[in-house]
Design an enzyme around this catalytic site. Structure first.
Site, PDB file in Angstrom:
ATOM      1  N   VAL A  17       0.834  -1.214   0.000  1.00 13.10           N
ATOM      2  CA  VAL A  17       0.000   0.000   0.000  1.00 13.10           C
ATOM      3  C   VAL A  17       0.867   1.263   0.000  1.00 13.10           C
ATOM      4  O   VAL A  17       0.646   2.182  -0.805  1.00 13.10           O
ATOM      5  CB  VAL A  17      -0.953   0.009   1.223  1.00 13.10           C
ATOM      6  CG1 VAL A  17      -1.898   1.208   1.150  1.00 13.10           C
ATOM      7  CG2 VAL A  17      -1.762  -1.283   1.305  1.00 13.10           C
ATOM      8  N   LYS A 106      -5.556  -2.272  10.868  1.00 15.13           N
ATOM      9  CA  LYS A 106      -6.714  -2.772  11.632  1.00 15.13           C
ATOM     10  C   LYS A 106      -6.295  -3.534  12.884  1.00 15.13           C
ATOM     11  O   LYS A 106      -6.979  -3.481  13.909  1.00 15.13           O
ATOM     12  CB  LYS A 106      -7.598  -3.649  10.755  1.00 15.13           C
ATOM     13  CG  LYS A 106      -6.930  -4.902  10.238  1.00 15.13           C
ATOM     14  CD  LYS A 106      -7.222  -5.154   8.803  1.00 15.13           C
ATOM     15  CE  LYS A 106      -5.967  -5.593   8.117  1.00 15.13           C
ATOM     16  NZ  LYS A 106      -5.970  -5.411   6.701  1.00 15.13           N
ATOM     17  N   ILE A 137     -13.110   0.456  -0.101  1.00 15.56           N
ATOM     18  CA  ILE A 137     -14.533   0.797   0.056  1.00 15.56           C
ATOM     19  C   ILE A 137     -14.700   1.890   1.104  1.00 15.56           C
ATOM     20  O   ILE A 137     -14.240   1.739   2.230  1.00 15.56           O
ATOM     21  CB  ILE A 137     -15.352  -0.442   0.493  1.00 15.56           C
ATOM     22  CG1 ILE A 137     -15.177  -1.588  -0.502  1.00 15.56           C
ATOM     23  CG2 ILE A 137     -16.819  -0.083   0.657  1.00 15.56           C
ATOM     24  CD1 ILE A 137     -15.860  -2.877  -0.081  1.00 15.56           C
ATOM     25  N   LYS A 207     -11.735  -6.228  11.961  1.00 18.82           N
ATOM     26  CA  LYS A 207     -12.556  -5.250  11.238  1.00 18.82           C
ATOM     27  C   LYS A 207     -13.938  -5.125  11.891  1.00 18.82           C
ATOM     28  O   LYS A 207     -14.518  -4.033  11.931  1.00 18.82           O
ATOM     29  CB  LYS A 207     -12.674  -5.676   9.770  1.00 18.82           C
ATOM     30  CG  LYS A 207     -11.314  -5.613   9.055  1.00 18.82           C
ATOM     31  CD  LYS A 207     -11.328  -6.338   7.728  1.00 18.82           C
ATOM     32  CE  LYS A 207      -9.995  -6.261   7.016  1.00 18.82           C
ATOM     33  NZ  LYS A 207      -9.871  -7.186   5.877  1.00 18.82           N
ATOM     34  N   GLY A 309      -5.550  -4.773  -1.847  1.00 21.49           N
ATOM     35  CA  GLY A 309      -4.798  -4.412  -3.056  1.00 21.49           C
ATOM     36  C   GLY A 309      -4.095  -3.086  -2.816  1.00 21.49           C
ATOM     37  O   GLY A 309      -4.675  -2.178  -2.211  1.00 21.49           O
TER      38      GLY A 309
HETATM   39  P1  NDP Z   1       3.684  -4.566   3.643  1.00 18.93           P
HETATM   40  O1  NDP Z   1       4.142  -5.666   4.535  1.00 18.93           O
HETATM   41  O2  NDP Z   1       3.607  -4.813   2.185  1.00 18.93           O
HETATM   42  O3  NDP Z   1       4.618  -3.286   3.879  1.00 18.93           O
HETATM   43  C1  NDP Z   1       5.026  -2.875   5.135  1.00 18.93           C
HETATM   44  C2  NDP Z   1       6.016  -1.741   4.969  1.00 18.93           C
HETATM   45  O4  NDP Z   1       6.359  -1.243   6.251  1.00 18.93           O
HETATM   46  C3  NDP Z   1       7.322  -2.151   4.290  1.00 18.93           C
HETATM   47  O5  NDP Z   1       7.735  -1.156   3.405  1.00 18.93           O
HETATM   48  C4  NDP Z   1       8.305  -2.288   5.443  1.00 18.93           C
HETATM   49  O6  NDP Z   1       9.640  -1.968   5.107  1.00 18.93           O
HETATM   50  C5  NDP Z   1       7.782  -1.247   6.396  1.00 18.93           C
HETATM   51  N1  NDP Z   1       8.086  -1.572   7.792  1.00 18.93           N
HETATM   52  C6  NDP Z   1       7.644  -2.631   8.509  1.00 18.93           C
HETATM   53  N2  NDP Z   1       8.163  -2.600   9.750  1.00 18.93           N
HETATM   54  C7  NDP Z   1       8.937  -1.508   9.815  1.00 18.93           C
HETATM   55  C8  NDP Z   1       9.747  -0.948  10.822  1.00 18.93           C
HETATM   56  N3  NDP Z   1       9.874  -1.525  12.009  1.00 18.93           N
HETATM   57  N4  NDP Z   1      10.424   0.198  10.538  1.00 18.93           N
HETATM   58  C9  NDP Z   1      10.308   0.783   9.322  1.00 18.93           C
HETATM   59  N5  NDP Z   1       9.552   0.297   8.334  1.00 18.93           N
HETATM   60  C10 NDP Z   1       8.873  -0.845   8.558  1.00 18.93           C
HETATM   61  O7  NDP Z   1       2.255  -4.086   4.223  1.00 18.93           O
HETATM   62  P2  NDP Z   1       0.988  -3.597   3.398  1.00 18.93           P
HETATM   63  O8  NDP Z   1       1.357  -2.455   2.546  1.00 18.93           O
HETATM   64  O9  NDP Z   1       0.309  -4.753   2.774  1.00 18.93           O
HETATM   65  O10 NDP Z   1       0.029  -3.118   4.576  1.00 18.93           O
HETATM   66  C11 NDP Z   1       0.277  -1.928   5.290  1.00 18.93           C
HETATM   67  C12 NDP Z   1      -0.886  -1.688   6.246  1.00 18.93           C
HETATM   68  O11 NDP Z   1      -2.078  -1.507   5.503  1.00 18.93           O
HETATM   69  C13 NDP Z   1      -1.153  -2.832   7.221  1.00 18.93           C
HETATM   70  O12 NDP Z   1      -1.572  -2.317   8.446  1.00 18.93           O
HETATM   71  C14 NDP Z   1      -2.291  -3.597   6.552  1.00 18.93           C
HETATM   72  O13 NDP Z   1      -3.093  -4.295   7.471  1.00 18.93           O
HETATM   73  C15 NDP Z   1      -3.049  -2.448   5.934  1.00 18.93           C
HETATM   74  N6  NDP Z   1      -3.875  -2.840   4.775  1.00 18.93           N
HETATM   75  C16 NDP Z   1      -3.302  -3.517   3.742  1.00 18.93           C
HETATM   76  C17 NDP Z   1      -4.057  -3.901   2.665  1.00 18.93           C
HETATM   77  C18 NDP Z   1      -3.454  -4.604   1.509  1.00 18.93           C
HETATM   78  O14 NDP Z   1      -4.176  -4.874   0.534  1.00 18.93           O
HETATM   79  N7  NDP Z   1      -2.170  -4.914   1.522  1.00 18.93           N
HETATM   80  C19 NDP Z   1      -5.516  -3.586   2.604  1.00 18.93           C
HETATM   81  C20 NDP Z   1      -5.992  -2.811   3.726  1.00 18.93           C
HETATM   82  C21 NDP Z   1      -5.200  -2.469   4.786  1.00 18.93           C
HETATM   83  P3  NDP Z   1      10.493  -2.886   4.076  1.00 18.93           P
HETATM   84  O15 NDP Z   1       9.781  -2.754   2.764  1.00 18.93           O
HETATM   85  O16 NDP Z   1      11.829  -2.281   4.072  1.00 18.93           O
HETATM   86  O17 NDP Z   1      10.424  -4.266   4.641  1.00 18.93           O
HETATM   87  N1  HSE Z   2      -6.132 -10.426   4.066  1.00 23.35           N
HETATM   88  C1  HSE Z   2      -7.152  -9.441   3.873  1.00 23.35           C
HETATM   89  C2  HSE Z   2      -8.254 -10.038   3.005  1.00 23.35           C
HETATM   90  C3  HSE Z   2      -6.591  -8.216   3.178  1.00 23.35           C
HETATM   91  O1  HSE Z   2      -8.138 -11.174   2.506  1.00 23.35           O
HETATM   92  O2  HSE Z   2      -9.258  -9.377   2.814  1.00 23.35           O
HETATM   93  C4  HSE Z   2      -6.751  -6.911   3.835  1.00 23.35           C
HETATM   94  O3  HSE Z   2      -7.307  -6.863   5.066  1.00 23.35           O
END
Ligand code: NDP
Ligand code: HSE
Length: 439
Positions: A17, A106, A137, A207, A309
Site C-alpha cells: 500500500v 486494523k 470501500i 474489522k 490491493g
Molecule cells: P507490507 O508488509 O507490504 O509493507 C510494510 C512496509 O512497512 C514495508 O515497506 C516495510 O519496510 C515497512 N516496515 C515494517 N516494519 C517496519 C519498521 N519496524 N520500521 C520501518 N519500516 C517498517 O504491508 P501492506 O502495505 O500490505 O500493509 C500496510 C498496512 O495496511 C497494514 O496495516 C495492513 O493491514 C493495511 N492494509 C493492507 C491492505 C493490503 O491490501 N495490503 C488492505 C488494507 C489495509 P520494508 O519494505 O523495508 O520491509
Molecule cells: N487479508 C485481507 C483479506 C486483506 O483477505 O481481505 C486486507 O485486510
C-alpha cells in the site's frame, strides 16, 4: 496561480500500500493540493530495508530507516507499516506532537484503538483510518459522518477477501476447501506461511471490532468479538446450501440487540453463515468485499468493492490525506471518536438467529416425531424439514438425511437441542449446523 500553504507529509512503510500511496501522491500532488487547499509535500518514507525491491519507482533520497526522526515536524503522518510495534509508539509520538495520523492498521486499531483515539483527543489531532476496513470501500466515513444522524440496527459485512474467494470457489467451481485455499495462495490472496489470520477469521474479527465500535458509539474490544473461521466448512455443506437456495459466506456481524432480559447491547461476531441467494451479499464474488448496513431511517445500504490491493487501498489513504489537509487549512481541533453510548457487549449466547441443521437418521416410523420432539422440548420452533432417503445395503436399516430449518432461536437453546440430537438413538450423526443470516 494560487499559492498554497505547504503541509509536510511523512510516510511510514513502502510495501504493497505505502509504495502506491507515495507514487500517487508524487504523480497527482498538484491536483490533490487543489482539492485539499494545501500543498502536500512528501518529506520522507521510512522502511526497514533501504535496498528492498519496491513495486513503484520512487526517489531513493526520500527513503530512510529512521522513522522517529522522520515524523518530527510532520503535519500529517501516514502509517502503513502494519503490526503493533513500532507502529503504536510512532503513532502516539506523531499525535503527541500535534500531527494528524492516517493508518490502515486494523490489527493496531482493534487492539489499541482507545489509547490512540484518547491521545488524538487530548491534543486536538485527528486519527483517520478509512483503509483499515474493506480496503478501497468508503465505509468508515459513511458510518462516522453520513450516517451520524441515523441509528444503525445491523451491519452484515463480507470484509475478508481471501475467505470470500475460497467460499466462492467452493460454490462456483466445486473445489474443496483445501483446493480453494491452494488457489487463493497461488493468486497471492492467502499468505503462504500462515493463512490463519484470514481463514480462522482473525482479520475479519479485527474489522468487526472497528465497525461495531463506530456504528454503536461503544468501545468493542477485540476479545469480545465472537469468532469462527471457515476451516470447518465442507464442500458438502456448500453444495447442500446451494440446493436449498443459500450461499455460505463468512460474515462480520455487528448488531444492536435487546436480549431476553430487556438489556440493550451490542453483538459483534464473525462466522460462516447461510445467506439467501436473493440477498445482495450473495452476489459478492471472488475476493471482493461488501458491507450491508441496516439503518433505522435510511433503510438498507450496501457498499461494495475491492477490500484489498495496493493501489485500491491507496485510494482510501489518499482520501484521508485530503481530509486531513482540509482540516489543517480550516484549523480547530479534530473530532473525537464518540463512545457515548457505552453499551454492554453481549456474549454469543444472547444472540438469536435462524439455523439449518443436517442430520443423518434411521429411516423408520416415528423417527421424525422423535426428532421434532427434541426441538420442541428445547423451545426451538421448526420452520421447514426436507428429507432425502439414502440407498441402504441389503439387511441394513435404510438411512435418511433430514435438513431442518428453524425459526429464530437463541444460541443457548440451539446448542442444547444439538447436544440432545447427538445423544438420540434415532440420530446417526449431526452432519452440519449453520446459522442463517440476512433474511
Ligand atoms: P507490507 O508488509 O507490504 O509493507 C510494510 C512496509 O512497512 C514495508 O515497506 C516495510 O519496510 C515497512 N516496515 C515494517 N516494519 C517496519 C519498521 N519496524 N520500521 C520501518 N519500516 C517498517 O504491508 P501492506 O502495505 O500490505 O500493509 C500496510 C498496512 O495496511 C497494514 O496495516 C495492513 O493491514 C493495511 N492494509 C493492507 C491492505 C493490503 O491490501 N495490503 C488492505 C488494507 C489495509 P520494508 O519494505 O523495508 O520491509
Ligand atoms: N487479508 C485481507 C483479506 C486483506 O483477505 O481481505 C486486507 O485486510
Amino acid at each position: 496561480m494560487i499559492e498554497y500553504r505547504n503541509l509536510r507529509v511523512a510516510l511510514l512503510g513502502a510495501g504493497s500500500v505505502g509504495a502506491q500511496v507515495a507514487s500517487l501522491l508524487l504523480e497527482h500532488g498538484p491536483e490533490l493540493a487543489t482539492r485539499a487547499g494545501a500543498g502536500l509535500e512528501l518529506v520522507g518514507i521510512a522502511v526497514r530495508d533501504l535496498d528492498a525491491p519496491r513495486t513503484a519507482d520512487l526517489p531513493r533520497e526520500l527513503f530512510t530507516t529512521d522513522a522517529e526522526s522522520l515524523i518530527l515536524g510532520a503535519d500529517i503522518v501516514i502509517e502503513l507499516m502494519g503490526g503493533i510495534e513500532p507502529a503504536r509508539t510512532l503513532i502516539l509520538q506523531a499525535l503527541g506532537s500535534g500531527a494528524d495520523v492516517i493508518t490502515g492498521n486494523k490489527a493496531l486499531l482493534a487492539t489499541h484503538g482507545p489509547e490512540l483515539f484518547e491521545m488524538a483527543e487530548q491534543v486536538g489531532a485527528q486519527l483517520y483510518y478509512e483503509a483499515a476496513v474493506a480496503g478501497a470501500i468508503p465505509i468508515i466515513r459513511p458510518l462516522r459522518d453520513s450516517l451520524a444522524g441515523d441509528r444503525i440496527k445491523r451491519i452484515l459485512g463480507i470484509v475478508n477477501g481471501t475467505t470470500n474467494f475460497i467460499l466462492d470457489r467452493m460454490d462456483t467451481a466445486g473445489e474443496s476447501l483445501e483446493q480453494a485455499l491452494a488457489t487463493a495462495t497461488d493468486l497471492g490472496y492467502a499468505e503462504k506461511s500462515d493463512p490463519s489470520a484470514d481463514i480462522e477469521g482473525f482479520d475479519a474479527a479485527q474489522k468487526t471490532a472497528i465497525l461495531a465500535s463506530l456504528a454503536f458509539h461503544t468501545t468493542v474490544p477485540l476479545d469480545l468479538v465472537y469468532r469462527e473461521g471457515i476451516t470447518g466448512v465442507t464442500l458438502a455443506e456448500v453444495e447442500a446450501a446451494k440446493r436449498a437456495g443459500y450461499v455460505v459466506k463468512l460474515l462480520a456481524i455487528c448488531e444492536r440487540l435487546t436480549d431476553a432480559d430487556g438489556v440493550e447491547g451490542v453483538s459483534a461476531r464473525v462466522y460462516p453463515a447461510l445467506v439467501p441467494r436473493s440477498h445482495p451479499l450473495a452476489a459478492v464474488h471472488g475476493a471482493k468485499n461488501a458491507v450491508f448496513i441496516e439503518a433505522e431511517a435510511a433503510g438498507d445500504l450496501m457498499f461494495y468493492g475491492a477490500g484489498a490491493g495496493g493501489v485500491e487501498t491507496a485510494s482510501a489513504v489518499l482520501g484521508d490525506l485530503v481530509s486531513a489537509a482540509r482540516r489543517h487549512v480550516i484549523g480547530g481541533p479534530g473530532v473525537a471518536e464518540s463512545t457515548h453510548a457505552n453499551l454492554p457487549i453481549l456474549p454469543i449466547s444472547h444472540v438469536t438467529t435462524r439455523y439449518q441443521i443436517t442430520l443423518s437418521v434411521t429411516d423408520e416410523p416415528g423417527v421424525l416425531a422423535s426428532v421434532a420432539t427434541l426441538f420442541s422440548e428445547h423451545g426451538v420452533s421448526v420452520e421447514a424439514v426436507t428429507q432425502s432417503v439414502s440407498s441402504s445395503e441389503e439387511g441394513a436399516h435404510p438411512t435418511a438425511t433430514l435438513v431442518i430449518g428453524t425459526h429464530e432461536a437463541s444460541e443457548a437453546a440451539l446448542a442444547a437441542t444439538v447436544a440432545a440430537l447427538g445423544e438420540s438413538a434415532v440420530v446417526s450423526h449431526v452432519t452440519s449446523v449453520l446459522r442463517v443470516e440476512g433474511s
